[in-house]
Motif scaffolding. Structure first.
Motif, PDB file in Angstrom:
ATOM      1  N   ALA A   1      80.792   8.797  38.893  1.00 27.81           N
ATOM      2  CA  ALA A   1      80.938   7.406  38.468  1.00 27.81           C
ATOM      3  C   ALA A   1      79.732   6.584  38.882  1.00 27.81           C
ATOM      4  O   ALA A   1      79.246   5.717  38.131  1.00 27.81           O
ATOM      5  CB  ALA A   1      82.212   6.814  39.057  1.00 27.81           C
ATOM      6  N   ALA A   2      79.200   6.843  40.084  1.00 33.26           N
ATOM      7  CA  ALA A   2      78.004   6.123  40.537  1.00 33.26           C
ATOM      8  C   ALA A   2      76.798   6.497  39.695  1.00 33.26           C
ATOM      9  O   ALA A   2      75.947   5.648  39.390  1.00 33.26           O
ATOM     10  CB  ALA A   2      77.751   6.438  42.007  1.00 33.26           C
ATOM     11  N   ALA A   3      76.713   7.788  39.294  1.00 32.23           N
ATOM     12  CA  ALA A   3      75.585   8.204  38.459  1.00 32.23           C
ATOM     13  C   ALA A   3      75.664   7.607  37.067  1.00 32.23           C
ATOM     14  O   ALA A   3      74.638   7.276  36.454  1.00 32.23           O
ATOM     15  CB  ALA A   3      75.538   9.723  38.389  1.00 32.23           C
TER      16      ALA A   3
ATOM     17  N   ARG B   1      83.231   8.469  29.603  1.00 28.55           N
ATOM     18  CA  ARG B   1      81.792   8.218  29.484  1.00 28.55           C
ATOM     19  C   ARG B   1      81.037   9.538  29.323  1.00 28.55           C
ATOM     20  O   ARG B   1      80.079   9.611  28.524  1.00 28.55           O
ATOM     21  CB  ARG B   1      81.321   7.490  30.757  1.00 28.55           C
ATOM     22  N   LEU B   2      81.469  10.599  29.998  1.00 27.91           N
ATOM     23  CA  LEU B   2      80.787  11.880  29.870  1.00 27.91           C
ATOM     24  C   LEU B   2      81.045  12.535  28.508  1.00 27.91           C
ATOM     25  O   LEU B   2      80.182  13.252  27.970  1.00 27.91           O
ATOM     26  CB  LEU B   2      81.229  12.824  30.988  1.00 27.91           C
ATOM     27  N   ARG B   3      82.237  12.325  27.909  1.00 22.45           N
ATOM     28  CA  ARG B   3      82.525  12.906  26.592  1.00 22.45           C
ATOM     29  C   ARG B   3      81.654  12.310  25.505  1.00 22.45           C
ATOM     30  O   ARG B   3      81.388  12.948  24.480  1.00 22.45           O
ATOM     31  CB  ARG B   3      83.992  12.704  26.236  1.00 22.45           C
TER      32      ARG B   3
ATOM     33  N   ALA C   1      73.501  18.564  28.291  1.00 23.69           N
ATOM     34  CA  ALA C   1      74.106  19.691  29.006  1.00 23.69           C
ATOM     35  C   ALA C   1      74.650  19.256  30.361  1.00 23.69           C
ATOM     36  O   ALA C   1      75.655  19.813  30.853  1.00 23.69           O
ATOM     37  CB  ALA C   1      73.078  20.798  29.186  1.00 23.69           C
ATOM     38  N   GLN C   2      74.027  18.267  30.985  1.00 22.51           N
ATOM     39  CA  GLN C   2      74.473  17.811  32.304  1.00 22.51           C
ATOM     40  C   GLN C   2      75.884  17.213  32.215  1.00 22.51           C
ATOM     41  O   GLN C   2      76.709  17.409  33.110  1.00 22.51           O
ATOM     42  CB  GLN C   2      73.504  16.774  32.894  1.00 22.51           C
TER      43      GLN C   2
ATOM     44  N   VAL D   1      78.212  18.051  30.008  1.00 22.53           N
ATOM     45  CA  VAL D   1      79.176  19.145  29.817  1.00 22.53           C
ATOM     46  C   VAL D   1      79.466  19.833  31.145  1.00 22.53           C
ATOM     47  O   VAL D   1      80.620  20.140  31.485  1.00 22.53           O
ATOM     48  CB  VAL D   1      78.612  20.145  28.790  1.00 22.53           C
ATOM     49  N   ARG D   2      78.434  20.072  31.944  1.00 21.45           N
ATOM     50  CA  ARG D   2      78.628  20.721  33.240  1.00 21.45           C
ATOM     51  C   ARG D   2      79.444  19.827  34.179  1.00 21.45           C
ATOM     52  O   ARG D   2      80.258  20.314  34.962  1.00 21.45           O
ATOM     53  CB  ARG D   2      77.275  21.051  33.854  1.00 21.45           C
ATOM     54  N   ALA D   3      79.232  18.517  34.091  1.00 16.21           N
ATOM     55  CA  ALA D   3      79.977  17.596  34.941  1.00 16.21           C
ATOM     56  C   ALA D   3      81.451  17.594  34.596  1.00 16.21           C
ATOM     57  O   ALA D   3      82.314  17.584  35.480  1.00 16.21           O
ATOM     58  CB  ALA D   3      79.392  16.184  34.829  1.00 16.21           C
ATOM     59  N   LEU D   4      81.763  17.633  33.279  1.00 13.40           N
ATOM     60  CA  LEU D   4      83.174  17.673  32.877  1.00 13.40           C
ATOM     61  C   LEU D   4      83.831  18.960  33.366  1.00 13.40           C
ATOM     62  O   LEU D   4      84.987  18.962  33.813  1.00 13.40           O
ATOM     63  CB  LEU D   4      83.282  17.559  31.363  1.00 13.40           C
ATOM     64  N   THR D   5      83.114  20.076  33.281  1.00 16.33           N
ATOM     65  CA  THR D   5      83.656  21.353  33.756  1.00 16.33           C
ATOM     66  C   THR D   5      83.934  21.305  35.260  1.00 16.33           C
ATOM     67  O   THR D   5      84.972  21.782  35.749  1.00 16.33           O
ATOM     68  CB  THR D   5      82.662  22.477  33.449  1.00 16.33           C
TER      69      THR D   5
END
Length: 464
Positions: free
Chosen positions: A352-354, A365-367, A372-373, A375-379
Motif C-alpha cells: 500500500a505504501a509503494a 490498484r494492482l489488478r 510483472a511486478q 502480478v508477483r505482488a498479487l501472488t
C-alpha cells in the motif's frame, strides 16, 4: 593481605599522631620540666607570675618564640637569661654561638628604632659585647673573669630544684638611681640574689643605676632612639623573689606602659603558633585523638568476611548467537496464528505504501496494472492470506483452536477473540481443540521468505 596492611598503616598513623600530640603538649607544659627562668615555669625559678601579672596590667603582652622579630614585637623586650653550660657545634663539628641567641645586628637595629631591651643575666651577652658593657674586674687579679664557679654551681642547684632559702649564696639590697635623682638614691629598693658586679668605667653613655655600697649591679645605655638595661642577676623577675622588697614596683616602672615582649626563644622554647596549639586553644585535642579510632572502626566495619571466589572466564558469545536469541524471544512473544496474521498485514502495508493507497485498496490498484511486478505482488498477497486464513481459527494470545465454538473469549486463556477470528469460527471443524494444534508446521517456514520478498518487491513497485 590488603586488610592486614591497612591495619598496620592505621596503627602506624595512630602512633605518629600520638607522639606528635605528646611532643606538642610537652612543649606547652609548665613546671620544673621547662627551662630555667621561662614564663611557663611555675616553680621559684620561673617568670610565670610576672608574665601573667603584666598580661592583666598591659594590653599588649606577647612572647617571642622564633629566631626573628615580627612587626608585633614592639615596646620593651625582657630577657631573663640563664648560663650556657655547654658549647654548641655545627654539622662539621665547629663550635658556634648559642643558636637560641637572636642575631645581634637585628636586635641592635630593633633597639635603635626606639625600643627598650632589658637583660637580666650573669653572663656577658653579645649585645653587651657590641656596646662595650662588661662586668667588673677581679679585685685580686685585675682581670675580667668569665662566668665564676659560684654562678655555675648556683645554676646546678636551681636545676636540681633546691629551694631558694637553702641555696649557699647571698643577697644584695640595692637602690635604683635615676638620672633625675640628685641625691643619688631613689625610693625603689631592689633585692638581688647572687648578683654580678658591673663595670663603672668611662664607657660613653653607660650609666650605672643599681648601687649598693659603691658597687654597681645594673645600669642602662642609650642606643639610637632606644636603650638597653642590664642587671647582673635574674632574681627580681623570678616567681620567688618578685614580692621581695620593691622588686615588682621597680619592674613596673622599668616596663612602663608600652607593649611587652618576653623572650622565650632564649630558653629554647620555639613551639608557638603550631597546629596543635591552635587545636588545644579550641579544645579539639580529644577529637584529634579519636580520629585513628574512627578510621579503624570504619575499616573494620567495611572489611567484611573474605572468601575464596572462583573467577571463571565468561563465555564469549558471537553476534550470530545473539541474533538467534533475539529471534527466539520474538517468536515466543506471539502465538502462531498471530504471527501469520501480522505477516499478512505487513505485506499489505508495504505494498500500500509503494502504491500510495490504503491497504484495503491495494489489490484493486494492482489488478489495474499490467506490469510483472504487480502480478508477483498479487501472488504474494494471496500466499500470505492463505497462511493467515488457515483451516481452523486460533486464539491470538495462546494459539488455542477455536473452530466451532460459540463464544467471544478463548476457553483456554480467557482472552477476548477479535471479530475477524469470530467469523472463521462459524465454519464446521472436526479437529481436536488443543494448544498443540496451533504449533508451527512446514508452511510457517515461508513467513521469513514472504517478508524478505515483499520488502524487495515493494521497492520495485515504487520505481515502476
Amino acid at each position: 593481605m590488603t586488610g592486614r596492611v591497612s591495619v598496620v598503616i592505621l596503627l602506624v598513623v595512630s602512633a605518629v599522631v600520638g607522639g606528635f600530640v605528646y611532643l606538642a603538649v610537652s612543649s606547652g607544659r609548665g613546671g620544673e620540666t621547662m627551662p630555667l627562668y621561662s614564663n611557663r615555669r611555675f616553680d621559684p625559678y620561673g617568670t610565670a607570675a610576672l608574665y601573667r601579672m603584666m598580661q592583666r596590667r598591659t594590653e599588649w603582652v606577647t612572647t617571642l618564640e622564633r629566631p626573628r622579630l615580627e612587626d608585633e614585637h614592639r615596646g620593651v623586650m625582657i630577657q631573663v637569661l640563664s648560663l650556657a653550660d655547654e658549647a654548641w657545634y655545627d654539622e662539621f663539628g665547629d663550635e658556634i654561638d648559642n643558636p637560641y641567641h637572636l642575631p645581634t645586628p637585628m636586635l641592635l637595629d630593633w633597639i635603635a628604632d626606639g625600643n627598650t631591651l632589658i637583660q637580666m643575666t650573669r653572663r656577658r651577652t653579645p649585645v653587651m659585647e657590641s656596646l662595650g658593657i662588661d662586668f667588673a674586674e677581679d679585685p685580686e687579679s685585675g682581670v675580667i673573669q668569665g662566668v665564676p664557679d659560684w654562678a655555675e654551681h648556683l645554676q646546678e642547684q636551681q636545676l636540681k630544684g633546691v629551694p631558694p632559702n637553702e641555696l649557699d649564696t647571698w643577697e644584695v639590697s640595692t637602690r635604683w638611681r635615676s638620672a633625675q635623682e640628685r641625691s643619688g638614691t631613689s625610693n625603689r629598693s631592689v633585692l638581688l640574689h647572687a648578683p654580678r658586679e658591673l663595670a663603672t668605667g668611662d664607657l660613653e653613655g653607660w650609666q650605672p643605676r643599681l648601687w649598693s655600697g659603691g658597687i654597681a649591679y645594673g645600669g642602662e645605655i642609650e642606643y639610637g632612639r632606644g636603650r638597653v638595661v642590664v642587671v647582673g642577676s635574674p632574681s627580681p623577675t623570678l616567681n620567688y623573689y618578685l614580692g621581695e622588697r620593691e622588686n615588682l614596683s621597680w619592674l613596673i616602672e622599668m616596663l612602663g606602659e608600652d607593649s611587652i615582649v618576653f623572650d622565650e626563644w632564649a630558653h629554647g622554647v620555639g613551639h608557638g603558633g603550631t597546629i596543635i596549639e591552635t587545636l588545644a586553644h579550641f579544645g579539639l585535642i580529644p577529637v584529634l585523638l579519636q580520629v585513628p579510632v574512627w578510621l579503624m572502626c570504619y575499616r573494620w566495619s567495611t572489611a567484611g568476611r573474605r572468601t575464596a571466589v572462583d573467577h571463571k572466564p565468561l563465555r564469549q558469545r558471537s553476534g550470530r548467537d545473539q541474533i538467534d536469541t533475539l529471534g527466539r524471544l520474538y517468536e515466543h512473544a506471539w502465538s502462531l496464528g498471530e504471527r501469520r496474521r501480522r505477516v499478512y498485514d505487513e505485506v499489505l502495508t508495504r505494498f500500500a505504501a509503494a502504491c500510495r493507497c490504503l491497504p484495503a485498496e491495494v489489490e484493486a490498484r494492482l489488478r489495474n496494472r499490467s506490469d510483472a511486478q504487480a502480478v508477483r505482488a498479487l501472488t504474494l498477497i494471496r500466499e500470505a492470506r492463505g497462511l493467515a486464513l488457515v483451516e481452523r481459527p486460533c486464539c491470538v494470545s495462546c494459539g488455542y483452536a477455536l473452530s466451532g465454538l460459540k463464544t467471544n473469549r478463548c476457553p483456554e486463556c480467557g482472552a477476548l477473540i477479535p471479530r475477524r477470528v469470530t467469523r472463521l469460527m462459524e465454519r464446521p471443524d472436526s479437529g481436536i481443540h488443543s494448544v498443540d494444534d496451533a504449533k508451527p508446521n512446514a508452511r510457517d517456514s515461508a513467513l521469513g521468505r514472504i517478508l524478505d520478498h515483499s520488502s524487495s518487491l515493494a521497492q520495485e513497485l515504487k520505481r515502476v
